[in-house]
Motif scaffolding. Structure first.
Motif, PDB file in Angstrom:
ATOM      1  N   LYS A 135       0.839  -1.213   0.000  1.00 29.87           N
ATOM      2  CA  LYS A 135       0.000   0.000   0.000  1.00 29.87           C
ATOM      3  C   LYS A 135       0.871   1.259   0.000  1.00 29.87           C
ATOM      4  N   GLY A 140      -0.078   5.028  -0.852  1.00 32.72           N
ATOM      5  CA  GLY A 140      -0.947   5.236   0.297  1.00 32.72           C
ATOM      6  C   GLY A 140      -0.261   6.025   1.397  1.00 32.72           C
ATOM      7  N   THR A 141      -1.047   6.752   2.174  1.00 34.28           N
ATOM      8  CA  THR A 141      -0.504   7.433   3.349  1.00 34.28           C
ATOM      9  C   THR A 141      -0.191   6.377   4.401  1.00 34.28           C
ATOM     10  N   HIS A 143      -1.488   6.185   7.375  1.00 35.87           N
ATOM     11  CA  HIS A 143      -2.756   5.743   7.957  1.00 35.87           C
ATOM     12  C   HIS A 143      -3.491   4.780   7.025  1.00 35.87           C
ATOM     13  N   GLU A 144      -3.599   5.136   5.746  1.00 35.92           N
ATOM     14  CA  GLU A 144      -4.263   4.258   4.774  1.00 35.92           C
ATOM     15  C   GLU A 144      -3.566   2.900   4.696  1.00 35.92           C
ATOM     16  N   SER A 145      -2.244   2.916   4.749  1.00 43.11           N
ATOM     17  CA  SER A 145      -1.469   1.681   4.614  1.00 43.11           C
ATOM     18  C   SER A 145      -1.615   0.790   5.841  1.00 43.11           C
ATOM     19  N   PHE A 148      -5.168  -0.618   5.680  1.00 44.10           N
ATOM     20  CA  PHE A 148      -5.222  -1.666   4.659  1.00 44.10           C
ATOM     21  C   PHE A 148      -4.574  -2.948   5.178  1.00 44.10           C
ATOM     22  N   GLN A 172     -11.193  -5.118   0.763  1.00 43.55           N
ATOM     23  CA  GLN A 172     -11.989  -3.907   0.525  1.00 43.55           C
ATOM     24  C   GLN A 172     -13.312  -3.946   1.293  1.00 43.55           C
ATOM     25  N   LEU A 175     -12.544  -3.009   4.829  1.00 46.80           N
ATOM     26  CA  LEU A 175     -12.278  -1.569   4.924  1.00 46.80           C
ATOM     27  C   LEU A 175     -13.579  -0.775   4.867  1.00 46.80           C
TER      28      LEU A 175
END
Length: 181
Positions: A135, A140-141, A143-145, A148, A172, A175
């Motif tokens: 990610k 991805g940031t 946080h996003e990573s 994920f 997904q 998430l």
């Protein structure tokens, strides 16, 4: 143990990648050589401190992210931070059933675990780290990573066997349900 020759063969692949994910299972000499090369070609370097080994601290100045479990973090914690730029080091601590805590260079965050039926936790942190690195490599940031990777992990441990990877749609869906909570 990886020889210098084996590492040299691998370095061209590092230049083509966005992220280099290192493991504590690899001999320190190989990890250092790979990390130094990755930094010289401006790649992101992630260290999964598993299994913990005191020698891994030699990599510290060449890391962008460090991922550990709570036990490994307690061993790692005595490392001295002597440089003002060390505040930019990003640390992720996987705390099993308590979720993930991470420091993004400015603040600390907690991501609770995603619901899952534990079937097989062998290689769970490896799965988490691979998902995190992929990610990050995709832009991805942090946080996003981490989010994920947490979703990937919750789907991964519901399957039997270390090669039974979840499909992206499963990740997904987890998430999506987390974002709806």
């Amino acid at each position: 143990t990886f020889s210098d020759q084996e590492i040299d063969i691998s370095l061209p692949y590092v230049s083509e990648a966005d992220v280099l994910l290192l493991q504590g299972e690899i001999n320190i000499e190989a990890n250092i050589k790979a990390a130094l090369f990755a930094k010289s070609v401006n790649k992101t370097v992630v260290l999964n401190v598993a299994p913990y080994n005191e020698n891994l601290k030699q990599l510290y100045s060449n890391l962008d992210f460090i991922t550990l479990n709570a036990n490994q973090a307690s061993h790692w914690a005595d490392i001295e931070i002597n440089d003002i730029n060390d505040e930019n080091k990003k640390v992720i601590i996987y705390m099993d059933e308590l979720g993930v805590v991470y420091f993004d260079g400015r603040a600390t965050f907690h991501i609770p675990p995603m619901p899952s039926l534990r079937v097989d936790t062998m290689a769970a942190t490896d799965a988490f780290n691979g998902a995190f690195a992929s990610k990050i490599a995709a832009g991805g940031t942090m946080h996003e990573s981490v989010l994920f990777a947490s979703a990937f992990l919750s789907a991964f441990i519901e399957q039997k066997g270390v090669t039974a990877m979840p499909v992206l749609s499963q990740v997904q869906a987890r998430l999506k349900s987390r974002l709806e909570d």
